[in-house]
Design an enzyme around this catalytic site. Structure first.
Site, PDB file in Angstrom:
ATOM      1  N   GLN A 277       2.505   6.669 -16.867  1.00 56.95           N
ATOM      2  CA  GLN A 277       3.702   5.931 -17.256  1.00 56.95           C
ATOM      3  C   GLN A 277       3.207   4.712 -18.032  1.00 56.95           C
ATOM      4  OE1 GLN A 277       4.711   5.913 -13.065  1.00 56.95           O
ATOM      5  NE2 GLN A 277       6.786   6.551 -13.620  1.00 56.95           N
TER       6      GLN A 277
ATOM      7  N   VAL B 229       3.203  -1.038 -12.164  1.00 57.09           N
ATOM      8  CA  VAL B 229       2.047  -1.926 -12.040  1.00 57.09           C
ATOM      9  C   VAL B 229       1.475  -2.105 -13.440  1.00 57.09           C
ATOM     10  CG1 VAL B 229      -0.279  -2.194 -11.082  1.00 57.09           C
ATOM     11  CG2 VAL B 229       1.530  -1.154  -9.696  1.00 57.09           C
TER      12      VAL B 229
ATOM     13  N   GLY C  21       8.524   3.637 -16.964  1.00 56.13           N
ATOM     14  CA  GLY C  21       8.478   3.655 -15.505  1.00 56.13           C
ATOM     15  C   GLY C  21       7.245   3.021 -14.894  1.00 56.13           C
ATOM     16  N   GLN C  22       6.373   2.434 -15.718  1.00 52.92           N
ATOM     17  CA  GLN C  22       5.162   1.797 -15.191  1.00 52.92           C
ATOM     18  C   GLN C  22       5.559   0.601 -14.340  1.00 52.92           C
ATOM     19  OE1 GLN C  22       2.652   0.039 -18.208  1.00 52.92           O
ATOM     20  NE2 GLN C  22       0.821   0.258 -16.960  1.00 52.92           N
TER      21      GLN C  22
ATOM     22  N   HIS D 291      -1.071  -2.127 -15.133  1.00 51.22           N
ATOM     23  CA  HIS D 291      -2.449  -1.667 -15.259  1.00 51.22           C
ATOM     24  C   HIS D 291      -2.347  -0.156 -15.463  1.00 51.22           C
ATOM     25  CE1 HIS D 291      -6.806  -2.013 -13.512  1.00 51.22           C
ATOM     26  NE2 HIS D 291      -6.738  -1.061 -14.435  1.00 51.22           N
TER      27      HIS D 291
ATOM     28  N   ASN E 118      -2.891   6.536  -2.645  1.00 54.65           N
ATOM     29  CA  ASN E 118      -1.635   5.859  -2.940  1.00 54.65           C
ATOM     30  C   ASN E 118      -1.026   5.306  -1.653  1.00 54.65           C
ATOM     31  OD1 ASN E 118       0.975   5.207  -3.952  1.00 54.65           O
ATOM     32  ND2 ASN E 118       0.791   6.838  -5.460  1.00 54.65           N
TER      33      ASN E 118
ATOM     34  N   HIS F   8      -2.569  -6.539  -8.056  1.00 53.83           N
ATOM     35  CA  HIS F   8      -2.858  -6.083  -6.695  1.00 53.83           C
ATOM     36  C   HIS F   8      -4.369  -5.976  -6.476  1.00 53.83           C
ATOM     37  CE1 HIS F   8       1.362  -4.896  -6.198  1.00 53.83           C
ATOM     38  NE2 HIS F   8       1.277  -4.447  -7.442  1.00 53.83           N
TER      39      HIS F   8
ATOM     40  N   HIS G 167      -1.514   9.300 -12.498  1.00 53.32           N
ATOM     41  CA  HIS G 167      -1.046   9.867 -11.228  1.00 53.32           C
ATOM     42  C   HIS G 167      -1.528  11.315 -11.164  1.00 53.32           C
ATOM     43  CE1 HIS G 167       2.008   6.766 -10.145  1.00 53.32           C
ATOM     44  NE2 HIS G 167       1.991   6.554 -11.443  1.00 53.32           N
TER      45      HIS G 167
ATOM     46  N   HIS H  90      -2.729   3.669 -15.402  1.00 55.12           N
ATOM     47  CA  HIS H  90      -3.287   4.536 -14.375  1.00 55.12           C
ATOM     48  C   HIS H  90      -2.726   5.937 -14.505  1.00 55.12           C
ATOM     49  CE1 HIS H  90       0.294   2.570 -12.683  1.00 55.12           C
ATOM     50  NE2 HIS H  90       0.468   3.648 -11.912  1.00 55.12           N
TER      51      HIS H  90
END
Length: 147
Positions: A84, A93, A90-91, A95, A28, A9, A99, A97
């Site tokens: 994640q 994307v 549950g990731q 990359h 987000n 993205h 939350h 990161h």
């Protein structure tokens, strides 16, 4: 840099509200609660173990700086900080990161339901993405917290 890659993205600079040497934070497009933001390394890194020690340090220092400002701004009384790491965790994307989710009493009937929502929020087509204008406005407000 006018934009960042977040997995596959493209993240516009207009939705980024914080930058450090190796990390950046952005609003987000489908937050599970008001103030749900993401912090990510600038380099595209799929898994936590793939990060360099400097990236890990920078990511967590950035998160440490962002959490109290976000919590105050959204009048939270607590914060979930979650990673994640991998598809089975549950990731969604590819990359790594962080939350940051400011919390208030009663925001979920069961406090731990936040994790169920986090697991599914990117897959929930009933919730629309926010507009680029909405996201840019929030990022602009949040950027003021770090000046």
């Amino acid at each position: 840099m006018s934009e960042f890659l977040f997995g596959s993205h493209v993240i516009s600079r207009s939705v980024v509200f914080f930058q450090s040497r190796l990390s950046y934070a952005f609003v987000n497009r489908r937050p599970i609660l008001p103030g749900h933001v993401l912090v990510s390394p600038k380099r595209v890194v799929m898994r936590f173990a793939d990060m360099t020690p400097d990236e890990v340090k920078d990511l967590f220092i950035a998160t440490h700086q962002i959490v109290p400002a976000i919590e105050r701004h959204y009048r939270g009384t607590a914060t979930n900080i979650a990673i994640q790491d991998g598809k089975e965790a549950g990731q969604s994307v590819q990359h790594i990161h962080v939350h940051i989710i400011p919390r208030k009493q009663g925001d979920f009937e069961n406090t731990d339901d936040v994790y169920k929502k986090l697991q599914s929020h990117d897959k929930d087509d009933s919730t629309k993405f926010r507009s680029p204008e909405d996201m840019a406005q929030e990022a602009s407000e949040l950027a003021e917290l770090f000046k």
